[in-house]
Design an enzyme around this catalytic site. Structure first.
Site, PDB file in Angstrom:
ATOM      1  N   HIS A   1     -63.471  91.280 -45.702  1.00 57.26           N
ATOM      2  CA  HIS A   1     -63.382  89.993 -44.673  1.00 57.26           C
ATOM      3  C   HIS A   1     -62.765  88.813 -44.699  1.00 57.26           C
ATOM      4  O   HIS A   1     -61.706  88.813 -45.976  1.00 57.26           O
ATOM      5  CB  HIS A   1     -64.838  89.330 -44.434  1.00 57.26           C
ATOM      6  CG  HIS A   1     -66.273  90.424 -44.323  1.00 57.26           C
ATOM      7  ND1 HIS A   1     -67.078  91.000 -45.544  1.00 57.26           N
ATOM      8  CD2 HIS A   1     -66.529  90.904 -42.943  1.00 57.26           C
ATOM      9  CE1 HIS A   1     -67.797  92.329 -44.617  1.00 57.26           C
ATOM     10  NE2 HIS A   1     -67.349  92.217 -43.132  1.00 57.26           N
TER      11      HIS A   1
ATOM     12  N   ARG B   1     -50.905  85.078 -31.738  1.00 53.79           N
ATOM     13  CA  ARG B   1     -50.000  85.506 -32.306  1.00 53.79           C
ATOM     14  C   ARG B   1     -49.206  83.757 -32.606  1.00 53.79           C
ATOM     15  O   ARG B   1     -50.189  82.532 -31.972  1.00 53.79           O
ATOM     16  CB  ARG B   1     -48.198  85.400 -31.410  1.00 53.79           C
ATOM     17  CG  ARG B   1     -48.870  84.901 -29.929  1.00 53.79           C
ATOM     18  CD  ARG B   1     -48.817  84.805 -28.550  1.00 53.79           C
ATOM     19  NE  ARG B   1     -49.058  84.282 -27.909  1.00 53.79           N
ATOM     20  CZ  ARG B   1     -48.249  83.182 -27.100  1.00 53.79           C
ATOM     21  NH1 ARG B   1     -47.425  82.216 -27.433  1.00 53.79           N
ATOM     22  NH2 ARG B   1     -49.489  82.945 -25.820  1.00 53.79           N
TER      23      ARG B   1
ATOM     24  N   LYS C   1     -53.954  89.862 -39.061  1.00 63.34           N
ATOM     25  CA  LYS C   1     -52.728  89.367 -39.304  1.00 63.34           C
ATOM     26  C   LYS C   1     -52.355  88.466 -40.200  1.00 63.34           C
ATOM     27  O   LYS C   1     -52.989  87.528 -39.788  1.00 63.34           O
ATOM     28  CB  LYS C   1     -51.020  89.915 -39.120  1.00 63.34           C
ATOM     29  CG  LYS C   1     -50.834  90.997 -38.552  1.00 63.34           C
ATOM     30  CD  LYS C   1     -49.829  90.953 -38.045  1.00 63.34           C
ATOM     31  CE  LYS C   1     -49.451  92.251 -37.481  1.00 63.34           C
ATOM     32  NZ  LYS C   1     -48.350  92.310 -36.829  1.00 63.34           N
TER      33      LYS C   1
ATOM     34  N   ALA D   1     -59.085  78.884 -29.122  1.00 63.46           N
ATOM     35  CA  ALA D   1     -60.593  79.616 -29.221  1.00 63.46           C
ATOM     36  C   ALA D   1     -60.436  80.959 -28.118  1.00 63.46           C
ATOM     37  O   ALA D   1     -58.910  81.744 -27.536  1.00 63.46           O
ATOM     38  CB  ALA D   1     -60.451  79.074 -27.299  1.00 63.46           C
TER      39      ALA D   1
HETATM   40  C1  LIG Z   1     -55.225  76.783 -29.957  1.00 61.28           C
HETATM   41  C2  LIG Z   1     -55.650  75.057 -29.856  1.00 61.28           C
HETATM   42  C3  LIG Z   1     -55.637  74.459 -31.526  1.00 61.28           C
HETATM   43  C4  LIG Z   1     -54.187  74.514 -29.598  1.00 61.28           C
HETATM   44  O1  LIG Z   1     -53.817  73.257 -29.099  1.00 61.28           O
HETATM   45  P1  LIG Z   1     -52.610  72.547 -29.071  1.00 61.28           P
HETATM   46  O2  LIG Z   1     -51.502  72.263 -30.722  1.00 61.28           O
HETATM   47  O3  LIG Z   1     -52.396  71.282 -28.867  1.00 61.28           O
HETATM   48  O4  LIG Z   1     -51.464  73.100 -28.052  1.00 61.28           O
HETATM   49  P2  LIG Z   1     -51.432  72.931 -26.838  1.00 61.28           P
HETATM   50  O5  LIG Z   1     -52.929  72.276 -26.274  1.00 61.28           O
HETATM   51  O6  LIG Z   1     -50.302  72.233 -27.079  1.00 61.28           O
HETATM   52  O7  LIG Z   1     -50.931  74.735 -26.734  1.00 61.28           O
HETATM   53  C5  LIG Z   1     -49.692  75.296 -26.356  1.00 61.28           C
HETATM   54  C6  LIG Z   1     -49.913  76.591 -26.055  1.00 61.28           C
HETATM   55  O8  LIG Z   1     -50.635  78.085 -26.385  1.00 61.28           O
HETATM   56  C7  LIG Z   1     -51.559  78.144 -24.944  1.00 61.28           C
HETATM   57  N1  LIG Z   1     -52.948  77.459 -25.468  1.00 61.28           N
HETATM   58  C8  LIG Z   1     -53.724  76.720 -25.606  1.00 61.28           C
HETATM   59  N2  LIG Z   1     -55.057  76.982 -26.003  1.00 61.28           N
HETATM   60  C9  LIG Z   1     -55.151  78.567 -26.353  1.00 61.28           C
HETATM   61  C10 LIG Z   1     -56.150  79.763 -26.389  1.00 61.28           C
HETATM   62  N3  LIG Z   1     -56.834  79.160 -26.751  1.00 61.28           N
HETATM   63  N4  LIG Z   1     -55.793  81.250 -26.006  1.00 61.28           N
HETATM   64  C11 LIG Z   1     -54.079  80.436 -25.600  1.00 61.28           C
HETATM   65  N5  LIG Z   1     -53.305  79.935 -24.913  1.00 61.28           N
HETATM   66  C12 LIG Z   1     -53.557  79.366 -25.437  1.00 61.28           C
HETATM   67  C13 LIG Z   1     -51.524  77.083 -23.893  1.00 61.28           C
HETATM   68  O9  LIG Z   1     -51.513  77.115 -23.148  1.00 61.28           O
HETATM   69  C14 LIG Z   1     -49.886  76.649 -24.796  1.00 61.28           C
HETATM   70  O10 LIG Z   1     -48.556  77.366 -24.191  1.00 61.28           O
HETATM   71  P3  LIG Z   1     -47.492  76.800 -22.995  1.00 61.28           P
HETATM   72  O11 LIG Z   1     -46.519  76.366 -24.787  1.00 61.28           O
HETATM   73  O12 LIG Z   1     -47.028  78.206 -23.095  1.00 61.28           O
HETATM   74  O13 LIG Z   1     -47.753  75.958 -22.601  1.00 61.28           O
HETATM   75  C15 LIG Z   1     -56.850  74.602 -28.979  1.00 61.28           C
HETATM   76  O14 LIG Z   1     -55.958  75.268 -27.434  1.00 61.28           O
HETATM   77  C16 LIG Z   1     -57.868  75.443 -28.968  1.00 61.28           C
HETATM   78  O15 LIG Z   1     -58.188  76.637 -28.638  1.00 61.28           O
HETATM   79  N6  LIG Z   1     -58.978  74.726 -29.781  1.00 61.28           N
HETATM   80  C17 LIG Z   1     -59.685  75.450 -29.893  1.00 61.28           C
HETATM   81  C18 LIG Z   1     -60.954  74.274 -29.109  1.00 61.28           C
HETATM   82  C19 LIG Z   1     -61.949  74.534 -29.113  1.00 61.28           C
HETATM   83  O16 LIG Z   1     -63.011  76.077 -29.439  1.00 61.28           O
HETATM   84  N7  LIG Z   1     -63.381  74.237 -28.382  1.00 61.28           N
HETATM   85  C20 LIG Z   1     -64.526  74.917 -28.323  1.00 61.28           C
HETATM   86  C21 LIG Z   1     -65.453  73.315 -28.512  1.00 61.28           C
HETATM   87  S1  LIG Z   1     -66.948  73.557 -27.803  1.00 61.28           S
END
Ligand SMILES: CC(C)(COP(=O)(O)OP(=O)(O)OC[C@H]1O[C@@H](n2cnc3c(N)ncnc32)[C@H](O)[C@@H]1OP(=O)(O)O)[C@@H](O)C(=O)NCCC(=O)NCCS
Length: 226
Positions: free
Chosen positions: A138, A187, A173, A167
């Site tokens: 894990h 990625r 990896k 999310a």
């Molecule tokens: C991954 C994460 C931390 C990115 O935050 P960030 O650094 O502010 O990144 P951005 O919002 O600037 O997004 C960067 C890029 O990733 C994409 N992206 C962001 N989150 C993504 C996700 N979960 N899956 C796929 N793509 C995602 C955005 O669309 C953006 O794409 P682009 O460059 O082509 O426009 C955030 O989006 C996330 O998923 N956080 C988890 C929060 C969560 O689970 N909350 C639950 C609350 S109940």
């Protein structure tokens, strides 16, 4: 009536002692929940109503049983916690300080998982294995990592400190420190605060064989059309 009253007073006493003990022993975890969940209104609300904290309390006790090889009892406690909270933490996992699971339902943490300090997991996230091999199978999660809702971190990999797993990402990896990972397969989109140019991301470069097959498929389709 007097008999019933004394039972009620005893139960109330036990509840108050429980509250005090939880506040003392889990102070740091409760403060972490307060810091990481903007919706948290009070200490009492977190103690009484946060399944993430309840699962952690069960886990800390179960882990002690696990360490002294009372495996059945440890597992029993973890299953009780799962029944009440929807969160399954294997008692063999190692979890650091100020750990918080927000919302919680559907979280699974495998037996050989190691979690650092100040880690936040959201609902539906899995820290799981990829096969049935024994031994460390894990992930190892660094300090100050956030694992987004529904994300899966699979196998004996290392997630570096201060990283964000987006999310629903599926990460199989190693992830270097200070990274943001999104997508399936995961990625890296940001590292050390800078956006990654995907064309320069040599770790997650496209599979050249797959690319060639896709090009050939396109050519066959075009020839068939002709
Ligand atoms: C991954 C994460 C931390 C990115 O935050 P960030 O650094 O502010 O990144 P951005 O919002 O600037 O997004 C960067 C890029 O990733 C994409 N992206 C962001 N989150 C993504 C996700 N979960 N899956 C796929 N793509 C995602 C955005 O669309 C953006 O794409 P682009 O460059 O082509 O426009 C955030 O989006 C996330 O998923 N956080 C988890 C929060 C969560 O689970 N909350 C639950 C609350 S109940």
């Amino acid at each position: 009536m007097g008999y019933l009253m004394s039972i009620l007073i005893i139960l109330l006493g036990i509840a108050i002692i429980k509250l005090v003990l939880i506040s003392i022993f889990f102070y740091a975890d409760i403060r972490a929940a307060q810091k990481k969940d903007p919706a948290a209104k009070s200490f009492l609300e977190i103690i009484l109503l946060y399944p993430g904290l309840h699962a952690l309390i069960y886990y800390r006790i179960a882990h002690v049983f696990y360490k002294v090889h009372l495996f059945f009892l440890a597992r029993l406690l973890s299953q009780v916690a799962r029944f009440f909270t929807g969160i399954e933490i294997h008692p063999g996992a190692r979890i650091g300080k100020r750990f918080f699971i927000d919302h919680g339902f559907g979280v699974v943490i495998g037996e050989t998982t190691i979690i650092g300090d100040d880690v936040l997991l959201y609902q539906g996230s899995t820290l799981g294995g990829t096969g049935i091999v024994k031994g460390k199978r894990h992930p190892t999660i660094g300090n100050n990592v956030v694992v987004g809702a529904g994300a899966k971190v699979l196998g004996n990999i290392v997630i570096g400190d201060n990283s964000y797993i987006g999310a629903n990402a599926v990460v199989v990896k190693d992830v270097p420190p200070n990274s943001t990972v999104v997508g399936v397969p995961g990625r890296i989109t940001k590292q050390d605060g800078k956006k990654m140019d995907v064309s320069l991301d040599h770790v997650h470069i496209l599979d050249p064989i797959m690319q060639t097959i896709e090009e050939l498929q396109d050519r066959v389709k075009n020839l068939e059309k002709k």
